[in-house]
Every structure is written in C-alpha cells, then in structure tokens.
Design an enzyme around this catalytic site. Structure first.
Site, short mmCIF file in Angstrom:
data_model
loop_
_atom_site.label_atom_id
_atom_site.label_comp_id
_atom_site.label_asym_id
_atom_site.label_seq_id
_atom_site.Cartn_x
_atom_site.Cartn_y
_atom_site.Cartn_z
CG ASP A 102 -4.88 1.90 -3.04
OD1 ASP A 102 -4.34 3.21 -3.47
OD2 ASP A 102 -4.96 1.48 -2.35
CG ASP A 145 -8.92 -2.13 -7.27
OD1 ASP A 145 -8.76 -0.83 -7.67
OD2 ASP A 145 -9.01 -2.40 -6.32
CB CYS A 152 -16.58 -21.67 -16.77
SG CYS A 152 -14.96 -21.37 -15.88
CB CYS A 185 -11.50 -21.49 -14.73
SG CYS A 185 -12.29 -22.48 -13.59
CB CYS A 232 -15.51 -24.58 -14.54
SG CYS A 232 -16.49 -23.58 -13.40
CG HIS A 266 -15.13 -19.79 -11.15
ND1 HIS A 266 -15.68 -21.01 -12.58
CD2 HIS A 266 -16.24 -19.44 -10.37
CE1 HIS A 266 -16.73 -19.93 -12.68
NE2 HIS A 266 -17.03 -19.67 -11.42
#
Length: 365
Positions: free
Chosen positions: A89, A262, A300, A302, A305, A331
């Site tokens: 950015d 984003d 989930c 991830c 989790c 997560h």
RNA sequence: GGAGGGGUUCCCGAGUGGCCAAAGGGGGCAGACUGUAAAUCUGUUGUCGACGACUUCGAUGGUUCGAAUCCAUCUCCCUCCA
C-alpha cells in the site's frame, strides 16, 4: 502480471492473477502485514492458513527500517522470508488516518513521523521510489483518501489530486516485474465515483483499487458505490476493494464484481479476543467460554481448532500469553481463506447465490 | 520484655472531621475494532423495591450536628532493641 477471469456468476468473478511470485486465485483475501510481518504469526503459519498474497506498507517500512535497508536485504520478499506475492500500500491511507499530523498540497504530503516526530515529504515520485525499492509484486498509487463524512467539494479535490498523482506515479514507475495499480476515489458520491473511474482507467493500469470506502460510511452506501462502479470497470483487470474484510462484506463485494480484498480486521480482532465462527463473531475472551473445551469451530481445520479448546485459548488471552493471540490470529486468517475458497468454488459451479444465502442464514454480522 | 509503624472497597494503594461509596493502578465483567500510530481503546466494577435509600474503611465503645479520618480498649501484622 497477468490476469484472467475464468468463470462468471452474475457479476461475481472467479479468476487467476499471476505475479512473479506465483499464481493467485481470485476472489482473494489478502492478510495485512504492515511492518513486514503479519502480526504475531510466522510466514509459514500465514502460508498454512491459505494466504496467497499479503500486504506491506510504504509509510511504515519507509520510516522503519527504511526502504533502502530493505532493498539491501534483497527486497521485501527476502527481507521477511515470504516467497509468495506481496502488495504494498502506498501510504495514502496513513495520510488519511494520521489526521492532523500532515499537510496535503498538490505537490504531495508533508507529514510528521508518528515514531519520532520528524518531518517527511511524500510525493507520488517519492512513493514510487520507495515501493520499487521494496519490490512487491503489486504497488499501489499514492492517493488521497477523503474522510467520511466529507463535503462534496472536498471529495472532488481529493479525487482530482488522486488522478493527478496517479499520472505522476505512472510516469515515475519502472520496475521489471512490479505492477502498479491505480486507485479510484470519489467518496460516497455516485457521480464522483463514475468520474474517478473514468479518469483513472483512462491511464490504463493493470489493476484498480477502489479506495475511500469502509471509512465509517454505512455498509449499504458502500455497496451502492460498488454497484455504480461495477458496469464501468474494465472486465479484464483485477478490482481491489481496499480495506474491506468482514465476512459479510466479502460476500457483498464479490457479488458486485470485486476480485481482491485486504483488511486488518481478522488479525486485529484476533489480538483483541474475538474470533470468526459461522454464526458471526465470538468474543472468546468472555467468561462464558472459560469452561468450554470445544474448539472455536468444530468444523474448522485450522491448526488452532485441531489442537486447542476455547477454555484454553481464553486462558491464554486472559493471562496475556502470546500464544493466545497467535492462535486466534491463525484461526481468523484461516476462516477468511476458507471462506474465500468456498466462494471461488461456488462461482465455478454457478452457485454463488446459494452459498451466500446459506452463509447468511447462519451468520449474524 | 521495651520502642516504633501499620490494618481502607477482590488485590495494591491514596485519603487525617463534612465536597467520600471513597483518587489511582491492577484484577474482574462487558463493548468497540474494516488499505494497522492497535496484544489497542471505551464503559463498568458495595447492595437495593437505584434522580433516592441502605451497609462499608480490623473489632467494640465513645467525642461530634457530622467520623475512613479524633479518643479509649481490644485484636492482628511489620520493623528495631533486648
């Protein structure tokens, strides 16, 4: 850089964006790594959440450690050991969010460092010098983001400046693999959005950011602006809705033809004790989860989790242990990446609307 | 045994006659967070039938129109000397 739309479902697009650092499936969510790090997590962990591209920030990296130092290190990719794509950015948003510490003129922005109070000048040319040194795959033009609410006249001024600066950015930008995106401004005024879209696209950038939204205006107003822009935008170029990333807004954005997003939201609220679940947001630091030993989300996949329960994560957060905010960050990033993957898949088979309906049946923003 | 200092709301700690249900910090509880000046910020934190009332500043009794603040006794803790 190469961009191709593979599937369309209504205005929703499923595409592929190729950069020097790999292929990005769109629509894509890009985690924010302002200071050459996605706060609290390692590049491996970011990659494992499914991230294909992350953000860095011109303003922050220029002030510290300095773009020249990063160039010496071999560029931002090498410096931070991230081998997938990066978008930087331009610092335009910091000019907006740092408020009274700056002065804007047609030449550029004179601002005071938030670190040591020293004065600096950002011009489009200077920002290009910095972004080229950082060497991200995608650089953003230096723009002026009008606040909300703002007077019409003020937004006109910011829009015109953004166009003038975009030209100057384009003229001074020169890089073997880096692509420069233009940014469309215009606040919440449909005619200004149209005008800005016309002016910026006349310059013919390889991709376009939609800036100045999600700065405090009501969500329907943001959606309206996206609807105004959608039919005007080049169908062959990626469209990047800057600063947007709540799950509901991602759906609404994709539905209106957005390819890239984003947002600091997933990482920031993670550090503040809130996690995304299919039902909405869950404030895992709250007392009701103290003796809840289930994972944040049973479905989930991830790392968090698969390995830890709510009660434990809450304990870590309450005890101020860094692992707590790392786990919630992992997560939340995984949640958004999985969400985007399911959106991409749905577009491929023409089921975006169904997916959206199913999602909102459960999800309470 | 002698001398001195001290016990304040969950914790630490300010407060030495009315403006004190009691500063400040911590902790607790809750809320916010959208191109990151953010592991930040905001609110709240004695009880209740709550624009008012009631109980609270080690305990008990007293002085006073009025006490966390003054006095007496008791009790507990700390420091120093023997």
């Amino acid at each position: 850089m190469n961009f191709k739309v593979l599937y369309k479902d209504g205005a929703a697009r499923r595409g592929v964006l190729e950069t020097a650092h790999g292929q990005i499936d769109t629509p894509v969510f890009m985690p924010v790594g302002t200071q050459a790090t996605v706060k609290t997590v390692s590049p491996d962990e970011v990659r494992d959440t499914g991230a294909q591209i992350i953000l860095g920030n011109t303003y922050h990296l220029y002030l510290r450690p300095g773009h020249k130092l990063i160039q010496k290190a071999g560029g931002l990719h090498q410096f931070m050991n991230w081998d997938r794509s990066i978008l930087t950015d331009s610092g335009g948003f910091q000019v907006f969010s740092l408020g009274p510490m700056r002065k804007i003129t047609d030449e550029g922005v004179r601002f005071k460092s938030h670190l040591d109070g020293s004065f600096h000048m950002f011009t489009p040319e200077k920002v290009m010098e910095i972004e080229m040194a950082l060497g991200a795959d995608i650089a953003m033009c230096f723009d002026e983001c009008a606040p909300y609410p703002a007077e019409y006249k003020e937004v006109v001024k910011a829009m015109e400046r953004t166009t003038a600066w975009a030209k100057r950015c384009q003229e001074s930008h020169q890089h073997p693999y880096q692509s420069l995106f233009g940014i469309i401004q215009g606040g919440v005024f449909p005619d200004l959005r149209r005008e800005s879209a016309r002016q910026i696209q006349d310059l013919d950038f390889p991709g376009y950011g939609i800036g100045g939204l999600s700065v405090g205006e009501p969500k329907p107003m943001m959606y309206e602006m996206l609807e105004v822009l959608e039919p005007l935008m080049d169908v062959n170029k990626p469209r990047y809705l800057m600063g947007v990333g709540s799950p509901d807004c991602l759906f609404e954005g994709v539905e209106r033809g957005i390819d890239m997003f984003d947002c600091v939201l997933p990482t920031r609220i993670a550090r503040n004790g809130t996690v995304f679940v299919p039902e909405g947001k869950l404030v895992i630091r709250n007392a009701e989860y103290a003796e809840d030993f289930r994972p944040i989300d049973e479905n989930c996949q991830c790392y968090t989790c698969r390995n830890f329960g709510r009660g434990y994560i809450r304990h870590l957060l309450k005890a101020n242990e860094v692992l707590g905010i790392r786990l919630t960050t992992i997560h939340n990033l995984h949640f958004l990446q999985t969400l985007m993957a399911s959106i991409r898949q749905a577009i491929e088979v023409g089921r975006f609307c169904e997916l959206k309906r199913e999602f909102f049946k459960k999800y309470q923003p």
